[in-house]
Design an enzyme around this catalytic site. Sequence first.
Site, PDB file in Angstrom:
ATOM      1  N   THR A 197      99.382  78.249  23.496  1.00  0.00           N
ATOM      2  CA  THR A 197      99.553  79.103  24.668  1.00  0.00           C
ATOM      3  C   THR A 197     100.972  79.012  25.213  1.00  0.00           C
ATOM      4  OG1 THR A 197      98.876  79.339  27.018  1.00  0.00           O
ATOM      5  CG2 THR A 197      98.632  77.177  26.040  1.00  0.00           C
TER       6      THR A 197
ATOM      7  N   TYR B 281      95.126  71.517  31.823  1.00  0.00           N
ATOM      8  CA  TYR B 281      94.884  72.370  30.653  1.00  0.00           C
ATOM      9  C   TYR B 281      96.119  72.460  29.774  1.00  0.00           C
ATOM     10  CZ  TYR B 281      95.096  76.690  27.995  1.00  0.00           C
ATOM     11  OH  TYR B 281      95.321  77.612  27.004  1.00  0.00           O
TER      12      TYR B 281
ATOM     13  N   LYS C 147      88.593  84.599  33.953  1.00  0.00           N
ATOM     14  CA  LYS C 147      90.001  84.966  33.933  1.00  0.00           C
ATOM     15  C   LYS C 147      90.224  86.201  34.804  1.00  0.00           C
ATOM     16  CE  LYS C 147      90.748  81.633  31.023  1.00  0.00           C
ATOM     17  NZ  LYS C 147      91.243  81.760  29.669  1.00  0.00           N
TER      18      LYS C 147
ATOM     19  N   VAL D 198      92.497  87.138  45.238  1.00  0.00           N
ATOM     20  CA  VAL D 198      93.847  87.068  44.683  1.00  0.00           C
ATOM     21  C   VAL D 198      94.509  85.780  45.161  1.00  0.00           C
ATOM     22  CG1 VAL D 198      96.130  88.154  44.671  1.00  0.00           C
ATOM     23  CG2 VAL D 198      94.064  89.574  44.563  1.00  0.00           C
ATOM     24  N   TYR D 199      95.012  84.982  44.216  1.00  0.00           N
ATOM     25  CA  TYR D 199      95.660  83.727  44.576  1.00  0.00           C
ATOM     26  C   TYR D 199      96.961  83.985  45.341  1.00  0.00           C
ATOM     27  CZ  TYR D 199      92.743  80.696  41.635  1.00  0.00           C
ATOM     28  OH  TYR D 199      91.710  79.978  41.102  1.00  0.00           O
TER      29      TYR D 199
END
Length: 331
Positions: free
Chosen positions: A116, A140, A179, A196-197
């Site tokens: 990633t 992660y 996600k 929404v962050y």
Amino acid sequence: MKLLVCGGAGFIGSAFVHQRVAAGDEVRVLDALTYAGRRENVEGLDVDLVVGRIEDPGAVEQAAAGVDAIVNFAAETHVDRSILDAQAFVTTNAVGTYTLVEEARRRGVRYVQVSTDEVYGSIREGAFTEEHPLEPSSPYSASKAGADLMVLAAHITYGQDVVIARGSNCYGPRQFPEKLIPVMTLNAIHGGPLPVYGQGDQVRTWLHVDDFASGIHAALAHGESGQAYNVGGAKEKINLDVVRRIIALTGASEDQVKHVEDRLGHDFRYALDSSKLRALAGWEPRMDFDEGGLESTVHWYRDHEWWWKPLVATDEYRAYYRRVYGQDPAF
């Protein structure tokens, strides 16, 4: 080729399996069938599905018998879950990768690690090349960076035939509703709040899952042993703009947007330079995010309630969603 695809019943892995079966490869899938891996994702395909975990040497040995290459998609992938409890990420992403690499070395077959862009951390300007240092920000991404380094060490130490493919943010059908795009799509369709962050100003580069799958095959088929290849999308988007586009596609209202507390250690911007892979194999992303990519994904979730409904009806999912967003999902 005869391929062992680990995590092949998951989101990205199943897209790769669909492509390789269509191309005539013989595919065996090793998947633990946890919450994000489903039999339905490879249903109807001529594949051999082995249920097991990649950190289990016995399961890996059984699944790897007679294969020409191992491609590893199997991973715990969601940053929010890693912040809540990182143990499973260390076990699957690090110990599991070690187990697979050892099996590939024992058999003398090529190993491809699916990674990633998050292993690089955040970048304010420009784009990450494969030469950038790994500076992960979350449990992660740290577990994935550790796995990448273990894979590269196998090449340096033993001369093992390994390749790494690092992708940018993926979207498309069959993505578990944790996600950004599936969560916003399902809440928008059902008239619920869109969490929404922070200010929603984080920047991501989006890559359709089928394009990532084809990029991984390019690395498998043409990649130089011991090398990493970035597989990046072409569309850089602000998160809030993606949410607004989903609102437009679903007929929802911007009043549904609810800004919630930002994620701990939230990376601001990801961007990948994929020129190395393009030069190697002529790979290019084909699905345009704005011209059909996002729209087709939204329509897929609208038309496939049978696929996602059982996943979000569990007590575990509801409890997880409340812990992350402080509210219940609308779907």
